[in-house]
Write an enzyme that holds these catalytic residues in place. Structure first.
Site, PDB file in Angstrom:
ATOM      1  CB  SER A   1      -0.887  -0.009   1.250  1.00 10.40           C
ATOM      2  OG  SER A   1      -1.522   1.243   1.431  1.00 10.40           O
TER       3      SER A   1
ATOM      4  CE  LYS B   1      -1.058  -3.736   3.417  1.00 16.22           C
ATOM      5  NZ  LYS B   1      -1.173  -5.051   2.754  1.00 16.22           N
TER       6      LYS B   1
ATOM      7  CE1 TYR C   1      -3.748  -2.213   5.440  1.00 18.22           C
ATOM      8  CE2 TYR C   1      -3.199   0.033   4.800  1.00 18.22           C
ATOM      9  CZ  TYR C   1      -3.552  -1.255   4.459  1.00 18.22           C
ATOM     10  OH  TYR C   1      -3.708  -1.594   3.141  1.00 18.22           O
TER      11      TYR C   1
END
Length: 243
Positions: A135, A152, A148
């Site tokens: 991402s 990533k 999150y």
């Protein structure tokens, strides 16, 4: 004969959204596709749409069950680590449970599946390509996504180390790093105009990615056309990371 005829592909998180799009595209291009998801209903509808795809229902956070399931379908020439989860929580509200779940699925499961696939390819002396869905959040901090973004970022670095170690064995490892993708989940998450507009303002092209945009990038990295691309994060972000 399709572009990927004779090659076997595994796509995780393949029941819906981006993973489903990748699985269908690879099948269309001639690959023998194995679609893995924990949601049996999604896999059933995928199988109805494309009967040639073999479906596997498994929870990727179960380390041993996942290893056994993947071992049964080797060799896998093309692996797409797509499964992931995003729980939005401000830093001060992040919980141990959200941390463990996101790291277990977004990072640890990638390591697990990739170990099985790569080890088997090396034993058989076969070349392969591994593509993980990262991402823009792995390279740019976003509010409310402490854990999150961290998963990533960890995935990006894991990919680089895998590329260093597996490249000499004939296995390339890369990531695709999208901006917001207009899956069903993406549309729901950015249905609020104020939220959508604040993100769009940071994307030079002024639009979010469609599933096909990301699928095309994945196909490129899996293909022989990207033979000298190894250890990279390919942004599909409309220029978000350039700003």
């Amino acid at each position: 004969m399709g572009k990927f005829s004779g090659r076997r592909a595994l796509v995780t998180g393949a029941g819906a959204g981006l993973g489903r799009g990748v699985a269908l595209k690879l099948a269309q291009m001639g690959a023998e596709v194995f679609a893995l998801s924990k949601t049996e209903a999604n896999l059933s509808s995928l199988k109805e749409e494309c009967p040639s795809i073999t479906t596997i229902t498994i929870d990727l956070t179960n380390w041993e069950a996942t290893r056994e399931a993947v071992k049964k379908i080797t060799p896998i020439h093309m692996l797409v680590n797509n499964a992931g989860i995003n729980i939005i929580l401000p830093f001060l509200d992040a919980t141990p449970e959200s941390f463990d779940l996101m790291f277990n699925l977004n990072v640890k499961a990638v390591m697990n599946v990739s170990q099985i696939v790569a080890s088997d390819l090396i034993t058989r002396q076969l070349k392969g390509s591994i593509v993980s869905i990262s991402s823009q959040s792995g390279q740019r901090a976003l509010k409310g996504r402490t854990v999150y973004c961290s998963t990533k970022g960890a995935l990006d670095m894991m990919t680089k180390v895998m590329a260093l170690e597996l490249g000499p064995k004939g296995i390339r490892v890369n990531n695709v790093s999208p901006t917001v993708v207009m899956t069903k989940m993406g549309r729901a998450g950015y249905s609020d105009p104020s939220r959508a507009n604040s993100m769009l303002a940071r994307i030079p092209q002024g639009k979010f990615a469609e599933v096909e945009d990301v699928v095309n990038a994945v196909v490129y990295l899996l293909s022989d056309e990207s033979d000298m691309v190894n250890g990279h994060m390919l942004p599909v972000d409309g220029g978000f990371l350039a700003a």
